[in-house]
Write an enzyme that holds these catalytic residues in place. Sequence first.
Site, PDB file in Angstrom:
ATOM      1  N   ARG A  59      53.137  57.296  49.858  1.00  0.00           N
ATOM      2  CA  ARG A  59      51.692  57.107  49.654  1.00  0.00           C
ATOM      3  C   ARG A  59      51.111  58.311  48.919  1.00  0.00           C
ATOM      4  O   ARG A  59      50.185  58.191  48.144  1.00  0.00           O
ATOM      5  CB  ARG A  59      50.964  56.877  50.987  1.00  0.00           C
ATOM      6  CG  ARG A  59      49.443  56.857  50.830  1.00  0.00           C
ATOM      7  CD  ARG A  59      48.688  56.100  51.901  1.00  0.00           C
ATOM      8  NE  ARG A  59      49.197  56.272  53.227  1.00  0.00           N
ATOM      9  CZ  ARG A  59      49.067  57.388  53.974  1.00  0.00           C
ATOM     10  NH1 ARG A  59      48.408  58.423  53.512  1.00  0.00           N
ATOM     11  NH2 ARG A  59      49.595  57.448  55.171  1.00  0.00           N
ATOM     12  N   TYR A 111      31.869  43.109  34.819  1.00  0.00           N
ATOM     13  CA  TYR A 111      32.859  42.265  35.480  1.00  0.00           C
ATOM     14  C   TYR A 111      32.252  41.739  36.788  1.00  0.00           C
ATOM     15  O   TYR A 111      31.671  42.503  37.564  1.00  0.00           O
ATOM     16  CB  TYR A 111      34.113  43.107  35.766  1.00  0.00           C
ATOM     17  CG  TYR A 111      35.163  42.380  36.555  1.00  0.00           C
ATOM     18  CD1 TYR A 111      35.838  41.308  36.001  1.00  0.00           C
ATOM     19  CD2 TYR A 111      35.473  42.753  37.850  1.00  0.00           C
ATOM     20  CE1 TYR A 111      36.800  40.631  36.725  1.00  0.00           C
ATOM     21  CE2 TYR A 111      36.440  42.090  38.579  1.00  0.00           C
ATOM     22  CZ  TYR A 111      37.094  41.022  38.005  1.00  0.00           C
ATOM     23  OH  TYR A 111      38.047  40.360  38.734  1.00  0.00           O
ATOM     24  N   ASP A 185      33.944  51.825  32.802  1.00  0.00           N
ATOM     25  CA  ASP A 185      35.057  50.887  32.929  1.00  0.00           C
ATOM     26  C   ASP A 185      35.559  50.618  31.509  1.00  0.00           C
ATOM     27  O   ASP A 185      34.886  49.981  30.703  1.00  0.00           O
ATOM     28  CB  ASP A 185      34.566  49.594  33.614  1.00  0.00           C
ATOM     29  CG  ASP A 185      35.697  48.589  33.861  1.00  0.00           C
ATOM     30  OD1 ASP A 185      36.666  48.588  33.085  1.00  0.00           O
ATOM     31  OD2 ASP A 185      35.577  47.790  34.803  1.00  0.00           O
ATOM     32  N   LYS A 210      45.021  44.292  32.915  1.00  0.00           N
ATOM     33  CA  LYS A 210      44.641  43.737  31.619  1.00  0.00           C
ATOM     34  C   LYS A 210      45.445  44.408  30.489  1.00  0.00           C
ATOM     35  O   LYS A 210      46.655  44.341  30.509  1.00  0.00           O
ATOM     36  CB  LYS A 210      43.135  43.884  31.441  1.00  0.00           C
ATOM     37  CG  LYS A 210      42.314  43.516  32.705  1.00  0.00           C
ATOM     38  CD  LYS A 210      42.465  42.060  33.104  1.00  0.00           C
ATOM     39  CE  LYS A 210      41.908  41.749  34.499  1.00  0.00           C
ATOM     40  NZ  LYS A 210      40.535  42.136  34.761  1.00  0.00           N
TER      41      LYS A 210
HETATM   42  C1  LIG Z   1      39.713  42.454  35.888  1.00  0.00           C
HETATM   43  C2  LIG Z   1      38.713  43.511  35.791  1.00  0.00           C
HETATM   44  C3  LIG Z   1      38.430  44.347  36.883  1.00  0.00           C
HETATM   45  C4  LIG Z   1      39.105  44.176  38.229  1.00  0.00           C
HETATM   46  O1  LIG Z   1      40.461  44.464  38.153  1.00  0.00           O
HETATM   47  P1  LIG Z   1      41.600  43.769  39.068  1.00  0.00           P
HETATM   48  O2  LIG Z   1      42.851  44.361  38.541  1.00  0.00           O
HETATM   49  O3  LIG Z   1      41.481  42.298  38.877  1.00  0.00           O
HETATM   50  O4  LIG Z   1      41.314  44.156  40.487  1.00  0.00           O
HETATM   51  C5  LIG Z   1      37.484  45.345  36.692  1.00  0.00           C
HETATM   52  N1  LIG Z   1      36.850  45.518  35.513  1.00  0.00           N
HETATM   53  C6  LIG Z   1      37.097  44.725  34.460  1.00  0.00           C
HETATM   54  C7  LIG Z   1      36.364  44.940  33.184  1.00  0.00           C
HETATM   55  C8  LIG Z   1      38.026  43.693  34.563  1.00  0.00           C
HETATM   56  O5  LIG Z   1      38.252  42.892  33.510  1.00  0.00           O
END
Ligand SMILES: *Cc1c(COP(=O)(O)O)cnc(C)c1O
Length: 376
Positions: A59, A111, A185, A210
């Site tokens: 961890r 998101y 983000d 992504k």
């Molecule tokens: C998918 C996404 C998230 C969340 O991520 P996960 O891996 O699904 O938990 C946060 N911000 C953006 C812009 C996203 O496309």
Amino acid sequence: MCKKERYAVETILAQAGNRNDGDARGSISTPIYLSSNYRHKDLEDVRNFDERTQYSYSRLETPTKKVLSQTLATLEHGTQAFALSSGMAAIQLAFSIFKSGDHIVTLDDLYGGSFRYFDQLHEQYDMDFSKWNGKSIRALQGLLRPNTRAVWIETPSNPTMKEIDIVAVADTVHAVDPTILVMVDNTFYTPIYQLPLTQGADVVVHSATKYLSGHNDLLGGVVVAKGEKLSEKLMFNYKTTGATLDPFDSWLLLRSLKTLPLRMRAHTANAQEIVAYLKQEAKIEKVMYPGKGGMISFYVQDEEIIDKMFKSLKVISFAESLGGVESLLTIPYLQTHRDMEEAERLRLGITPKLLRLSVGLENAADLIKDLKQALA
Ligand SMILES: *Cc1c(COP(=O)(O)O)cnc(C)c1O
């Protein structure tokens, strides 16, 4: 590698994990250590334990994740990077440094899962949130309060593809109070197109599910922080709460990062061709594309055609998520942004006619042919 010399991003990524200090056998690809714990030599070893060079419990750190984190920190020009088990876990880590009564300004177009989490923080932990429309810097200034701790943005925004000027946001916010954290983000543009920490931001977050991983085959998240103090605080919370990325996915993400520059260029080239087609397609009302990256949002003229369109697609899949080699089409109104209030969705332009296409790495002509036949 890359300790003294700053190499170009393609070199840093292609070489990530090669010649890493911890590997005795000279493997080119960083090994995966599937061990949850590590043996200590003696008491002295434990007394002098140095988390940066030794391992004790997975961890806290694993050899594979360490190489991944160092690569991510270099990539985003940050002090310390944290690899987590999902993008939401990353957002949660970024918010772990706030407390009840703190005020956060967020962009109004994010998101959907981020809003769901912020609502929970408000209801359960008494944190306050204000929404900024991303247009007027003066309006942003007006939203800042004495208890404002952070400004959270996504650029380009999701799903309406607004581009936010990170430099202007950071300059404005830091002029009012340098301790307010600007958090970005960076999932859509990735460090290939945008380096928020070099533009005045303090924290960068990714859903590594992504583009960073890029193959629709893992769930992961990343936080990158600027500055030792902030990094230490996050490190403490990271180890304490424990949503860390496991060794196998750390390896898979590191492997995937090696082709990120190549993939982003190919996503952009494909998206640009598809945008040109969509713009002259009679059944499409409006196309939103910021000029780079693989994400396109568009409105169809007639809501009635959507169901048939989804059913007719032969290459593109009707599926959530984005950023992978396979092209995906979603309807944010019913999927990613479903939990947002109807009136708010409509105000932002998230209508039942809005579709979001994550352009993959198939041949652009094949993708256009697929869209054409599905719209026919
Ligand atoms: C998918 C996404 C998230 C969340 O991520 P996960 O891996 O699904 O938990 C946060 N911000 C953006 C812009 C996203 O496309």
